[in-house]
Each structure stands twice: as structure tokens, then as C-alpha cells.
Design an enzyme around this catalytic site. Structure first.
Site, PDB file in Angstrom:
ATOM      1  N   ASN A 138       0.856  -1.184   0.000  1.00  0.00           N
ATOM      2  CA  ASN A 138       0.000   0.000   0.000  1.00  0.00           C
ATOM      3  C   ASN A 138       0.905   1.252   0.000  1.00  0.00           C
ATOM      4  O   ASN A 138       1.581   1.530   0.987  1.00  0.00           O
ATOM      5  CB  ASN A 138      -0.895  -0.041   1.249  1.00  0.00           C
ATOM      6  CG  ASN A 138      -1.807   1.155   1.347  1.00  0.00           C
ATOM      7  OD1 ASN A 138      -1.474   2.234   0.870  1.00  0.00           O
ATOM      8  ND2 ASN A 138      -2.950   0.968   1.975  1.00  0.00           N
ATOM      9  N   ASP A 161      -1.180  -4.280  10.130  1.00  0.00           N
ATOM     10  CA  ASP A 161      -2.578  -4.534   9.811  1.00  0.00           C
ATOM     11  C   ASP A 161      -3.381  -3.501  10.572  1.00  0.00           C
ATOM     12  O   ASP A 161      -3.182  -3.301  11.770  1.00  0.00           O
ATOM     13  CB  ASP A 161      -3.016  -5.957  10.166  1.00  0.00           C
ATOM     14  CG  ASP A 161      -4.234  -6.335   9.327  1.00  0.00           C
ATOM     15  OD1 ASP A 161      -4.069  -6.516   8.111  1.00  0.00           O
ATOM     16  OD2 ASP A 161      -5.358  -6.392   9.874  1.00  0.00           O
ATOM     17  N   SER A 162      -4.252  -2.838   9.845  1.00  0.00           N
ATOM     18  CA  SER A 162      -4.934  -1.697  10.453  1.00  0.00           C
ATOM     19  C   SER A 162      -6.321  -1.560   9.862  1.00  0.00           C
ATOM     20  O   SER A 162      -6.643  -2.165   8.842  1.00  0.00           O
ATOM     21  CB  SER A 162      -4.119  -0.425  10.212  1.00  0.00           C
ATOM     22  OG  SER A 162      -3.736  -0.334   8.860  1.00  0.00           O
ATOM     23  N   TYR A 198     -10.241   5.634   4.772  1.00  0.00           N
ATOM     24  CA  TYR A 198     -11.341   6.330   5.432  1.00  0.00           C
ATOM     25  C   TYR A 198     -10.940   7.736   5.920  1.00  0.00           C
ATOM     26  O   TYR A 198     -11.716   8.380   6.633  1.00  0.00           O
ATOM     27  CB  TYR A 198     -11.840   5.474   6.613  1.00  0.00           C
ATOM     28  CG  TYR A 198     -12.386   4.128   6.169  1.00  0.00           C
ATOM     29  CD1 TYR A 198     -13.703   3.974   5.761  1.00  0.00           C
ATOM     30  CD2 TYR A 198     -11.549   3.002   6.120  1.00  0.00           C
ATOM     31  CE1 TYR A 198     -14.186   2.744   5.322  1.00  0.00           C
ATOM     32  CE2 TYR A 198     -12.016   1.767   5.687  1.00  0.00           C
ATOM     33  CZ  TYR A 198     -13.330   1.646   5.293  1.00  0.00           C
ATOM     34  OH  TYR A 198     -13.801   0.436   4.848  1.00  0.00           O
TER      35      TYR A 198
END
Ligand code: IMP
Length: 198
Positions: A10, A69-70, A154
Site C-alpha cells: 500500500n 494490519d490496520s 477512510y
């Protein structure tokens, strides 16, 4: 300078880690150092997924592998999207589609009940062995409409507690004053510098 191989492709996360680690470490993406085996995120917690990712990728090459990881947990939705944050609106969903679905599901939820928490679980591994983990959160609330164009995921619909702007309306350095990822790295850095695993 020690090198950290990030188990993430990412580009937004990689940019954030580059800011957060500064010049303390050389950062690379495991994509460049190992095979392109797809990782399956099937854990029930952020930490489960982070540990599995770090251990898995650390077996494919040498050196320290850091996995992140989130995601976002919304209280009024029973903790959704949680570990499904990246794929909330479907396996191939875009960030905009995930945000739209979340806003639609919160349409009848009043402002005072729109609490949400970002969570970041980091796991560090080498040669298939887990070395350490840290986890941090960032509390806040979900807006009625998206705002801002910085960041990813988000960010346009999340205002951290203590702020009036969404993450996407803030300059990146200001996001780093609040974010779950910045708080997790702040926990990890002293451990990394003390242990000198690199
Ligand atoms: P992961 O790559 O499985 O950890 O997916 C993380 C997902 O959670 C991302 O695709 C975003 O949708 C969301 N997420 C995690 N951290 C952030 C953040 O800092 N800002 C906005 N969205 C985030």
C-alpha cells in the site's frame, strides 16, 4: 543504517512509514525483496493478521520484516468494518466505495453516536520468528460527508478526537500527531533502537 522490509504494497502506508521512521531506518517493500505470493488476510483480529503477515514474509528472505494490519472500527456498527476495512464493500472495492457504504450504514446515526476508532497492529519478524508486536489506537468520529483529499482509505470521513478536521483535510504531518500508525511506530521505535536486531 539498519533496513526494515515492510510487508505492505500500500503506497500510502509506505509513505506514512517513511515519514514516521525518518532517517532511523532504510525502508523497503517486501514486494521488491521476495516472491509475489499473495497473502490471505483471514485472521479475526488486526494483531492476528499482522503477525501472520510478518512471519510469512520473513521466511521468504533475510532481514527484519515489519507488517502493519490496520483498520477502522465503528461502535454504532458493532465494530464494523474492522478487519474487513480494506474490502468492506466487496473484494475489489475502492476506497470511495468503502466510504460510501459506511456513510450509508450510518445515515440514521446522529452525530453524537458516530464514534469510531482506528487501530494499527504492527508485528516484527525475522527468519520466520516473531520478535515483537505493538498496537495503538486513534479515537474519533465519522463525519456526515467526506472532506479533504490527503491520505487514503477512510481519511476523508474520520475526525480524530481533539481535532476539527478530517485526516484528509490535514497536512500529513498533522495526521501523524494523532494517527494510530504514528502511535504504534512511537511504541516500536524505542524497542527497535534498544534491541538492535537490524
Ligand atoms: P490492510 O492493508 O488490510 O491493513 O487494510 C487497511 C485498510 O484499513 C485500508 O485499506 C484502509 O481502508 C483502512 N485504513 C487503515 N489505516 C488507515 C488510515 O490511516 N487512514 C485511512 N484508512 C485506513
Amino acid at each position: 543504517m539498519p533496513t526494515l522490509h515492510l510487508a505492505s504494497t500500500n503506497p500510502h502506508k509506505l509513505k506514512e512509514f517513511a515519514r514516521l521512521f525518518g532517517s532511523a531506518f532504510i525502508l523497503t517493500s517486501v514486494q521488491h525483496t521476495s516472491s509475489s505470493t499473495q497473502w490471505l488476510e483471514d485472521g479475526s483480529t488486526f494483531m492476528d493478521n499482522s503477525i501472520k503477515k510478518a512471519v510469512f514474509y520473513s521466511k521468504l528472505g533475510s532481514g527484519l520484516v515489519l507488517a502493519d494490519d490496520s483498520g477502522l472500527c465503528v461502535a454504532a456498527l458493532g465494530g464494523e468494518p474492522g478487519v474487513h476495512s480494506a474490502r468492506y464493500a466487496g473484494p475489489e472495492a475502492s476506497d470511495a466505495e468503502n466510504r460510501s457504504l459506511l456513510l450509508a450504514r450510518l445515515a440514521r446515526v446522529p452525530e453524537e453516536a458516530r464514534e469510531a476508532t482506528f487501530i494499527c497492529a504492527l508485528a516484527l519478524a525475522r527468519d520466520g520468528k516473531l520478535l515483537t508486536t505493538v498496537e495503538a489506537t486513534c479515537p474519533g468520529r465519522i463525519t456526515a460527508f467526506p472532506g479533504g483529499s490527503e491520505g487514503f482509505g477512510y481519511d476523508p470521513i474520520f475526525v480524530p478526537s481533539g481535532a476539527t478536521a478530517t485526516f484528509a483535510q490535514m497536512p500529513p504531518a498533522e495526521k501523524d500527531r494523532y494517527s494510530h500508525r504514528a502511535r504504534a511506530v512511537a511504541q516500536l521505535l524505542p524497542i527497535l533502537l534498544t534491541k538492535r536486531w537490524g
